[in-house]
Write an enzyme that holds these catalytic residues in place. Sequence first.
Site, PDB file in Angstrom:
ATOM      1  N   ASP A 209       0.850  -1.194   0.000  1.00 28.04           N
ATOM      2  CA  ASP A 209       0.000   0.000   0.000  1.00 28.04           C
ATOM      3  C   ASP A 209       0.886   1.243   0.000  1.00 28.04           C
ATOM      4  O   ASP A 209       1.969   1.230  -0.584  1.00 28.04           O
ATOM      5  CB  ASP A 209      -0.919  -0.041   1.232  1.00 28.04           C
ATOM      6  CG  ASP A 209      -2.268   0.607   0.981  1.00 28.04           C
ATOM      7  OD1 ASP A 209      -2.283   1.815   0.695  1.00 28.04           O
ATOM      8  OD2 ASP A 209      -3.299  -0.075   1.080  1.00 28.04           O
TER       9      ASP A 209
ATOM     10  N   HIS B  33      -3.756   6.352   3.034  1.00 24.50           N
ATOM     11  CA  HIS B  33      -4.458   5.146   2.587  1.00 24.50           C
ATOM     12  C   HIS B  33      -3.926   3.878   3.245  1.00 24.50           C
ATOM     13  O   HIS B  33      -4.690   3.030   3.727  1.00 24.50           O
ATOM     14  CB  HIS B  33      -4.351   5.038   1.063  1.00 24.50           C
ATOM     15  CG  HIS B  33      -5.212   3.992   0.431  1.00 24.50           C
ATOM     16  ND1 HIS B  33      -4.832   2.671   0.354  1.00 24.50           N
ATOM     17  CD2 HIS B  33      -6.423   4.062  -0.151  1.00 24.50           C
ATOM     18  CE1 HIS B  33      -5.777   1.984  -0.268  1.00 24.50           C
ATOM     19  NE2 HIS B  33      -6.765   2.804  -0.584  1.00 24.50           N
TER      20      HIS B  33
ATOM     21  N   SER C 285     -11.208  -0.609  -1.439  1.00 18.95           N
ATOM     22  CA  SER C 285      -9.987  -0.597  -0.625  1.00 18.95           C
ATOM     23  C   SER C 285     -10.291  -0.792   0.845  1.00 18.95           C
ATOM     24  O   SER C 285      -9.516  -1.394   1.587  1.00 18.95           O
ATOM     25  CB  SER C 285      -9.256   0.744  -0.777  1.00 18.95           C
ATOM     26  OG  SER C 285      -8.431   0.770  -1.902  1.00 18.95           O
TER      27      SER C 285
END
Length: 767
Positions: free
Chosen positions: A144, A223, A547
Amino acid sequence: MAPCTMLFYLLLSISFAEIAFTPCFSSQVQVVYMGSKEEQSSDDILKQNHQMLAAVHGGRLEEAQESHVYSYSNAFRGFAAKLSEEQASKMAEMPNVVSVFPNLKRNLHTTHSWDFIGLGTNEEMEIPGFSTKNQDNVIVGFIDTGIWPESPSFSDVGMPPVPSRWKGECQIGESFTNSSCNKKVIGARYYLGGYDAEEGSHGDFVKEDNAVKLKSPRDSSGHGSHTASTAAGRYVSDMNYNGLGAGGARGGAPMARIAVYKTCWASGCYDADLLAAFDDAIQDGVDIISVSLGPNSPQGDYFNDAISIGSFHATSHGVLVVSSVGNVGTRGSATNLAPWILTVAASSTDRDFVSSIQLGNRKKFMGESMSSFKMNKSVRIVSASNLNAGYFTPYQSSFCLDSSLNRTKARGKILICRHSGSPSESRVEKSRMVKKAGGIGMILIDEIDNDVAVPFVIPAASVGKQAGNAILSYANNARKPKAIILPAKTVLGSTPAPRVAAFSSKGPNSLTAEILKPDIAAPGLNILAAWSPAANQIKYNILSGTSMACPHVTGLAVLIKTVYPSWTPSAIKSAIMTTASVLDKNGDAITADPKGRPASPFDYGSGFPNPARVLDAGLVYDVQPSDYKAFLCSVGYDDKSLQLITGDQSKCSGGPSPSASNLNYPSITVPNLKGSYRITRTVTNVGNPSITYRVRVSPPTGINVTVVPDTLTFRSYGEKLKFSVTFAVIQPSEDYVFGLLSWEAGKVQVTSPLVVRVASGGTSLLQ
């Protein structure tokens, strides 16, 4: 270089961190994939890579070495190098090469949600009848954007020493030292070779989009921290976003270890870096890999795809890979399609973040929002299409584009804007454009009604088309239309829930129709979790996207791995899928989108996970290496490619290969039924050693389904039994039809979706 034929984006969640990515028009770097690793040292492999490169550089070894970017030698063979189109073509013809493909860019597919699934907020809470206290023995790798290790979600207080089997490292870099890792975040690496080769080096860091992009494992976008904390974050007592969603929250497996592989940067995640991360993660000793990103749809061949390649070799080494299905939302747009990946769709929970819109005619509408800004009084409301400026048409200005609004007419008003539903169209940016034009509020009409809440920069809310048309009618017809938008608030108990999110990509599988994708659905709408203070100076954020759904399933997989450490990736996957529910919390069939369309396996795969049942699966559909070999033969791989991929002397049978429908998968799909067709499955007993299961079938409309035998009697744990399922056309249909097959013994139910499409011209056996 030839132009890119496909662009991969970071599947970034739908949030105020929306980023518009620049398309890649050429690729300097090519990935050369050579299949399974042979018993050679890394030095020998690197030497061979240089020799292969020299062969396409006219024998010039120095040029060959300079062109080399990565060598993959831990779990599989291959390398990344700067090659011209002609050199790449020559490389693809070499005898030991499976595939050569461009270093394309991928996108990130972008808490009460665990309460909603069925796990309480207490770290000590367990699933009744099972002990999940050994989570600290399970290591989860996150590919990620990195991690913010100081977040309370990643505290190591009370955690035992790092497992001795761990082989990873804590790679130092900008604002990241050895002490940034701890007994929770036990490893961290970052990858820049593919990124730098395409976009160039920028020193230690650059600043873009108000966030520092650090050359280290530290997360500067948020994220990666969000996904890691959703799956495995520690309990935090006061998590909230500007007061929204306030309360205690934890990840699904709060005591599990975290290993970070940062491959995603401001502009995307490159294939060369992704493969390097997979190669290291497998060698480091992770048990599960969580990948909240993927390619654009339609997806290419399995072994021209970095995530498919990396996950194939991860699975071969006993590592489960969980990934997101994508955020396109249309039928057939699902990605991460390989059968060795557990692919996750996004659903809602029963918690919404909403603002009340109160019109001057006393009518009220609720819209999605995370805006905490307060209006003191009602003001004039007007359609943005009436405020076009310069050369912009009324239609263009209705989308509140930059410079499209007349500032004189917009000043002091609430503007009604439109959103097309495109993932690249920023909702937050529209509120900025309204503010720039002097507007003090915005009502955004969402063309696809996807229920995503975002932190607008002014008082604002999103509404669906039906509510939007009613508001427009009032604004256009009332003599002095006025409105006020109240600050956002948290609303619990919204129904129906779960429902499949509108943005979640859907089946059928565009690459191999015989494999149902997605596999499962999980919460991915308006999820609160940890964030990077480097992005917008906040500790927690609310995001939406597949996600966010992916790490929910990763957390469940950790719990299964904790209780059953010897289980294979396919057994864990099977347990999650076959214990899932197709009913919402009210006991009604799961729906999709805010409009309540009846959902199908193309929306949610096997359904919504049930933690109360997942550790008592009873039977599992375990896939052996030979099964994947047969699958590759069935989809067209020849003996040479098969042997390179698997690293052995496997061969496809001389006769016709069996259909891909015969892969021992937990779901059953027959996409081209003519007359009748029989498939086989093998189930392994992982429950009561002595038990009998009976089959129950809800056949797809117009299809007769026969299961032989209709009872399965097991006499020992681990025993395997086969059964066949024959599908016969009774009444041809124009599209896919759906049903269920369930093996039942007392309270244990092992359920598989049935997905069938009658071939064009298919005939009924009753004719």
